[in-house]
Write an enzyme that holds these catalytic residues in place. Structure first.
Site, mmCIF file in Angstrom:
data_model
loop_
_atom_site.group_PDB
_atom_site.id
_atom_site.type_symbol
_atom_site.label_atom_id
_atom_site.label_comp_id
_atom_site.label_asym_id
_atom_site.label_seq_id
_atom_site.Cartn_x
_atom_site.Cartn_y
_atom_site.Cartn_z
ATOM 1 C CG HIS A 79 -3.871 -2.018 0.318
ATOM 2 N ND1 HIS A 79 -4.195 -0.830 1.297
ATOM 3 C CD2 HIS A 79 -3.541 -1.923 1.832
ATOM 4 C CE1 HIS A 79 -4.273 -0.302 2.306
ATOM 5 N NE2 HIS A 79 -3.603 -0.976 2.842
ATOM 6 C CB THR B 158 3.700 4.587 7.400
ATOM 7 O OG1 THR B 158 3.275 4.687 8.843
ATOM 8 C CG2 THR B 158 2.887 3.837 6.800
ATOM 9 C CE LYS C 101 -6.676 -0.573 4.340
ATOM 10 N NZ LYS C 101 -6.382 -1.164 5.019
ATOM 11 C CB SER D 262 -1.022 -0.018 1.471
ATOM 12 O OG SER D 262 0.164 0.517 2.354
ATOM 13 C CB THR E 106 -9.719 -4.818 5.895
ATOM 14 O OG1 THR E 106 -10.104 -4.172 6.568
ATOM 15 C CG2 THR E 106 -9.677 -4.139 4.328
#
Length: 423
Positions: free
Chosen positions: A218, A364, A249, A190, A246
């Site tokens: 993603h 990150t 998203k 991502s 997930t």
């Protein structure tokens, strides 16, 4: 004040000094008006802004059918699950959701968790703990939740260079064939927007007696004819042992899940503390997620709209000589390479142009690769794209940021600061 507030204060001071202290925008999403939202200021004032960094990739969090499903289920069942899955919390909408997810990925069974982070942490750690003397092979740029899962398992771990199949095979070949192995990797990474060579990884897993665990968070909803992710798009669903995803998203709700064989899923259900000792997903959330999944299985309108918006945005940014990275996915990173300047760019976009793009800083991504991360949706129209481009050009010029091609070699996620060295 607590006895040790000075310790916490010093830790926060360090973040401020390194330009890594995170400030959250107080946003109020308005149903039917995505990607615009209300920004609430500390002084009590408010204004409309456009969000360009949302993970609600297809706007399903505000889809009329999804909202209706949540409202009607809440009116019928109440808003809470009422307990853990083991103690009165296994509600019927949740059972329906798990069946829908298993079907989405062509698997025998699915298990839903409270978040994608928890599904990776619990799924990877439990599978690895149950495999005797297992070696976990993890991509260098895996998400922090996957790394936590690997570390929590206390299994032997080896890190292979990002998407480097020669290195992965070198590590696999050095292990006894009969020794259990688990390869954990993502489909879409991502921070850079690149894609794993899933077919090659699956072939190596078959050759060297390894299980595959693929994170598609993603990608689900956005790729494949039914939104089953990159593995579905490439016809590889049957070659992957565990697919994780997930609901927060592209499906616009909340929760995470894993899918796989009945016996594997049952083993995780029976042994994972992160599943056993937490409250179940509430019925209204489960019903809303199921509605979103069913819609995206049948509709390609949202996927096609997103792809058009991504292509148009990418083209416009390149035309403006902005340092947007080359990507084959919906994620468009714009490189800055400095934490202070990255935050300054984000602040100016919001203050002057009413555009919200959160800065992406260490940990990150690695220090020196700070960036803005843009995620166009089907609801970002031509006017919004033009406004974004003009705002970025003005911001780059005002701050003296470099125009030109992004350096992909200097990019990459820094999730592996969380103790991933090994083997």
């Amino acid at each position: 004040m607590s006895k040790f507030d000075h310790v916490f204060s010093e830790a926060l001071d360090a973040l401020h000094t390194e330009q890594r202290y995170r400030v959250f925008a107080d946003l109020e999403r308005r149903a039917g008006e995505f990607p615009t939202a209300i920004l609430r200021e500390p002084d009590g004032s408010s204004r409309d802004i456009t969000i360009w960094c949302s993970n609600d990739y297809l706007g399903m969090g505000q889809h009329a059918d999804v909202i209706t499903a949540m409202q009607e289920t809440a009116a019928r069942t109440g808003v809470g699950a009422g307990g853990t899955r083991n103690i009165s919390g296994t509600n019927h909408p949740l059972i329906e959701l798990e069946a829908e997810l298993a079907d989405l990925h062509g698997k025998e069974a699915a298990l839903v968790f409270t978040s994608g982070y928890v599904s990776n942490l619990a799924g990877i750690s439990t599978i690895a703990r149950l495999l005797p003397d297992v070696v976990v092979l993890s991509d260098q740029l895996n998400h922090a939740s996957m790394i936590d899962g690997v570390n929590t398992s206390r299994a032997t771990k080896q890190i292979f260079r990002h998407n480097d199949m020669a290195h992965l095979e070198e590590l696999l070949a050095a292990l006894p064939l009969e020794r259990p192995k688990l390869i954990v990797f993502e489909s879409v990474y991502s921070m850079d927007g690149d894609i794993a060579p899933i077919a090659e990884i699956a072939a190596l897993a078959d050759k060297y007696n390894a299980l595959t665990y693929l994170d598609e968070v993603h990608a689900v909803g956005m790729y494949g004819p039914r939104g089953g992710g990159i593995a579905e798009r490439e016809g590889l669903l049957d070659q992957i042992d565990v697919i994780e995803g997930t609901l927060a998203k592209a499906f616009g709700t909340l929760g995470g899940y894993i899918t796989g064989s009945k016996v594997l899923i049952d083993a995780v259900r029976s042994y994972a503390p992160g599943f056993i000792f937490t409250t179940a997903l509430p019925p209204p959330v489960a019903a809303a997620a199921t509605t979103a999944i069913r819609h995206l299985k049948a509709s390609s309108v949202e996927r096609e709209g997103q792809q058009r918006a991504v292509a148009a945005t990418h083209s416009r940014l390149l035309e403006s000589q902005l340092p947007v990275m080359d990507t084959e996915t919906h994620i468009l990173p714009i490189m800055i390479g400095d934490a202070e300047k990255c935050k300054a760019a984000s602040d100016r976009l919001l203050a002057k142009h009413n555009i919200y793009i959160q800065p992406i800083n260490y940990p990150t991504v690695p220090k020196g690769t700070e960036r803005l991360r843009i995620t166009p949706t089907p609801l970002h129209d031509a006017a919004a794209i033009e406004h974004l481009a003009e705002a970025l050009i003005e911001t780059w010029a005002h701050l003296g940021l470099a125009f030109g091609e992004a350096d992909r070699a200097a990019s990459g996620r820094a999730a592996n600061i969380f103790a991933v060295s090994g083997g």
